[in-house]
Design a protein around this motif. Structure first.
Motif, short mmCIF file in Angstrom:
data_model
loop_
_atom_site.label_atom_id
_atom_site.label_comp_id
_atom_site.label_asym_id
_atom_site.label_seq_id
_atom_site.Cartn_x
_atom_site.Cartn_y
_atom_site.Cartn_z
N ILE A 1 0.41 21.53 -20.85
CA ILE A 1 -0.85 20.78 -21.53
C ILE A 1 -0.89 19.74 -20.14
N LEU A 2 -2.39 20.08 -19.31
CA LEU A 2 -2.82 19.24 -17.99
C LEU A 2 -3.26 17.39 -17.89
N SER A 3 -3.55 17.05 -17.51
CA SER A 3 -4.14 15.19 -17.16
C SER A 3 -5.24 15.22 -16.69
N ASP A 4 -5.57 14.27 -17.52
CA ASP A 4 -7.34 14.97 -17.34
C ASP A 4 -7.71 13.12 -16.33
N LEU A 5 -6.92 12.55 -15.90
CA LEU A 5 -7.15 11.75 -14.52
C LEU A 5 -7.47 12.47 -13.81
N PRO A 6 -8.25 11.28 -12.85
CA PRO A 6 -8.46 11.90 -11.40
C PRO A 6 -7.65 12.93 -10.32
N GLY A 7 -7.90 14.43 -10.12
CA GLY A 7 -6.75 14.87 -9.22
C GLY A 7 -5.91 15.30 -9.96
N ILE A 8 -5.04 15.86 -9.13
CA ILE A 8 -3.94 16.01 -9.97
C ILE A 8 -3.08 15.42 -11.35
N GLY A 9 -3.61 13.99 -11.68
CA GLY A 9 -3.17 12.96 -12.59
C GLY A 9 -1.84 11.79 -12.09
N LEU A 10 -2.07 12.08 -10.84
CA LEU A 10 -0.67 11.08 -10.28
C LEU A 10 -1.58 9.83 -10.24
#
Length: 360
Positions: A341-350
């Protein structure tokens, strides 16, 4: 938007259990973490881990490349010249593919945060990801126990390490097959452990025994392209190149010579997302499907590989289980059984201090 600084930090991450292949046994990884800071406070993160027997890099050489030529070309540059900077990372020194991958990942992360989009959205898609789980090479009984445990955890595809003792490899696969459902797919990775003739004999024997092998990865030495072709032409099970493919140039050689059926892309081998995209596109043009793989490496770099894999249409197979071997909590992506499951936050998600986001 100027790149203000590049910082590097080294740390060791213990594994939950030893990771055994035909090439090495690992009990921990050495992560080299990269932080790019833009003048407005946006932070881009990247990471790499050395795999000396494959890339020839050590932690010391990765740090030297990052704090030397790579830092020199990035710090003080405008991130809006994104493609130019990606090219500069690749040309600023010879080799050092893992160091270049760490910088490439950090630059992608910072650029996507600057644009306020997830990395997968910037790259252009988000298809579902289903990872296999790796079974390290060991005694047949131990490998069978490991396989059953992971099937019980919800994995439907196993990547089985072989090649450390070719005379045991049939026994290993049969022991695993005896304890798992027939519907479970098996992928074999010999990590260069067989001679061409051994590979042909073993693979044909496995095919006759109907052991349900989806494909076989890097059966022979990485430099032995003629041996690779010898195997590919004499077996029915598809053959995948791993250690034989580092670059777009390698891809052209392998495809034009019909040396293999499939390719395994790893960011640590090819130098990052930008080169991974080139490899997958060249292969796609020639009808050769790709897998995204990972070394034993930190979750951040695996997450970057996952974003790439979700976006590129020619990445058909996924080997993204490395974070599940680590003793630290994975913050860059999450797993639901075999689903990544990938993050939908900007960038990679950090976390980003400017955007005020949370990890996910």
């Amino acid at each position: 938007m100027m790149i203000k600084d590049l910082q590097v930090n080294r740390r060791k991450i213990p594994l939950l259990m030893p990771f055994k292949t035909a090439l090495r046994t690992a009990t921990e990884i050495e992560s080299t973490d990269v932080t790019l800071t833009l003048e407005n406070g946006i932070i881009g993160k990247g990471a790499a881990a050395p795999t000396f027997v494959i890339t020839g890099e050590s932690s010391e050489s990765i740090v030297a490349a990052l704090t030397g030529p790579i830092k020199d070309i990035l710090v003080g540059s405008d991130i809006s010249h994104f493609q130019t900077l990606l090219q500069a990372i690749q040309s600023c020194c010879v080799g050092n593919s893992s160091a270049k991958a760490a910088a490439d990942i950090a630059l992608h992360d910072a650029y996507c945060k600057w644009l306020h989009v997830p990395l997968h959205a910037f790259l252009g898609d988000k298809k579902p990801l289903q990872t296999c789980m790796t079974i390290g090479v060991d005694a047949p009984k131990q490998m069978a126990d490991d396989a059953k445990r992971n099937i019980d955890l919800g994995f439907k595809i196993l990547k089985v390490k072989v090649g450390a003792n070719p005379s045991l490899d049939i026994d290993r696969i049969e022991a695993i097959r005896d304890v798992i459902p027939k519907t479970v797919k098996l992928r074999l990775d010999a990590n260069q452990g067989w001679t061409p003739k051994q590979a042909v004999q073993l693979i044909n024997d496995m095919e006759k025994r109907n052991l349900g092998i989806e494909f076989v990865e890097q059966p022979v030495a990485s430099h032995d392209l003629e041996g690779l072709k010898f195997v590919t032409e004499r077996v029915g099970i598809p053959i995948m190149a791993d250690e034989s493919v580092f670059s777009a140039k390698d891809t052209l050689t392998l495809i034009s010579g019909r040396y293999v059926d499939l390719l395994n892309i790893k960011l640590m081998k090819c130098g990052g997302i930008s080169n991974a995209w080139k490899i997958a596109s060249i292969a796609e043009t020639n009808g050769v499907a790709c897998m995204i793989g990972s070394m034993m490496e930190p979750a951040l770099s695996v997450a970057a590989a996952a974003h790439f894999a979700a976006a590129h249409p020619n990445v058909k197979y996924f080997d993204l289980d490395a974070p599940l071997w680590l003793s630290e909590e994975t913050q860059e992506l999450s797993y639901v059984n075999e689903k990544v499951i990938l993050s939908d936050l900007p960038g990679i998600g950090l976390v980003n201090t400017v955007l005020g986001t949370v990890k996910g």
